[in-house]
Design a protein around this motif. Structure first.
Motif, PDB file in Angstrom:
ATOM      1  N   CYS A   1      45.117  35.855  30.857  1.00 48.14           N
ATOM      2  CA  CYS A   1      44.178  36.278  31.900  1.00 48.14           C
ATOM      3  C   CYS A   1      42.735  36.157  31.436  1.00 48.14           C
TER       4      CYS A   1
ATOM      5  N   GLY B   1      38.370  40.886  31.235  1.00 42.22           N
ATOM      6  CA  GLY B   1      38.290  41.958  32.216  1.00 42.22           C
ATOM      7  C   GLY B   1      39.567  42.140  33.018  1.00 42.22           C
ATOM      8  N   GLN B   2      40.608  41.334  32.701  1.00 41.00           N
ATOM      9  CA  GLN B   2      41.876  41.456  33.405  1.00 41.00           C
ATOM     10  C   GLN B   2      43.011  41.493  32.401  1.00 41.00           C
ATOM     11  N   TYR B   3      44.188  41.976  32.846  1.00 46.88           N
ATOM     12  CA  TYR B   3      45.358  42.031  31.977  1.00 46.88           C
ATOM     13  C   TYR B   3      46.550  41.438  32.708  1.00 46.88           C
TER      14      TYR B   3
ATOM     15  N   CYS C   1      47.518  38.401  37.112  1.00 43.07           N
ATOM     16  CA  CYS C   1      46.500  39.157  36.380  1.00 43.07           C
ATOM     17  C   CYS C   1      45.957  40.252  37.287  1.00 43.07           C
TER      18      CYS C   1
ATOM     19  N   PRO D   1      42.805  43.469  37.399  1.00 45.42           N
ATOM     20  CA  PRO D   1      41.588  43.929  36.716  1.00 45.42           C
ATOM     21  C   PRO D   1      41.867  45.154  35.845  1.00 45.42           C
TER      22      PRO D   1
ATOM     23  N   ALA E   1      36.575  47.894  33.870  1.00 37.35           N
ATOM     24  CA  ALA E   1      35.990  46.704  33.239  1.00 37.35           C
ATOM     25  C   ALA E   1      35.097  45.990  34.236  1.00 37.35           C
ATOM     26  N   GLY E   2      33.998  45.514  33.753  1.00 36.52           N
ATOM     27  CA  GLY E   2      33.095  44.739  34.593  1.00 36.52           C
ATOM     28  C   GLY E   2      32.244  45.593  35.515  1.00 36.52           C
ATOM     29  N   GLN E   3      32.416  46.898  35.455  1.00 35.66           N
ATOM     30  CA  GLN E   3      31.599  47.767  36.290  1.00 35.66           C
ATOM     31  C   GLN E   3      30.466  48.328  35.447  1.00 35.66           C
TER      32      GLN E   3
END
Length: 172
Positions: A31, A34-36, A46, A48, A52-54
């Motif tokens: 992924c 910022g994703q899993y 994938c 988020p 993450a990313g915020q």
């Protein structure tokens, strides 16, 4: 093979980094950053990573508004108090009005305060009169006013009044 020649070979340099435990950064499995990975073999996807990313939450553009209180008194002993006003003049005006409610015509502002508590103490000795002091809470204000009374030479100090006025947050 010399070290400089060894480091010039990209594959050998990469092998050295891997052996040393230093490797290129990678995202979670297959992924993007910022994703899993979710799902199992054959069917995967994938999702988020929470948070993450915020960026940090936006600050509220409001402000704290201080509030005022006041005490007024007259020569005959009438008194009035006010609290919670956004303007000092408004707090003073209401305290004088409340003092005059009892019939006195000579009321004047004796004490003003904001964003804190106050207490007033009357000394048994008439020449010392009434003492005012402030603090973070009523207990602290009372303790300070009592200390002032005792420092004036009076051992008998009588509680008269206390109140608090606190700031409030105004959004936008």
């Amino acid at each position: 093979m010399s070290i400089s020649r060894f480091l010039q070979s990209p594959w050998l340099f990469f092998l050295l980094l891997c052996v040393a435990g230093i490797g290129p950064a990678a995202a979670e499995g297959r992924c993007p950053p910022g994703q899993y990975p979710i799902g199992d073999q054959g069917v995967g996807g994938c999702a988020p990573i929470p948070g993450a990313g915020q960026g940090a939450p936006e600050e509220n553009p409001g402000h704290w508004v201080k509030t005022w209180g006041a005490v007024a008194g007259s020569m005959n002993g009438d008194a009035g108090a006010s609290t919670g006003h956004q303007a000092r003049a408004s707090a003073e005006r209401q305290a004088v009005e409340r003092c005059g409610h009892w019939g006195a015509t000579d009321c004047k502002v004796l004490y003003t305060y904001y964003n804190q508590c106050y207490a007033s103490i009357r000394s048994r000795r008439p020449e010392n009169g009434t003492m005012f002091n402030a603090g973070a809470n009523k207990e602290q204000a009372l303790e300070r006013a009592t200390q002032d009374c005792r420092k004036s030479g009076s051992q008998e100090c009588t509680f008269v009044h206390s109140d608090c006025t606190k700031p409030f947050f105004q959004e936008g």
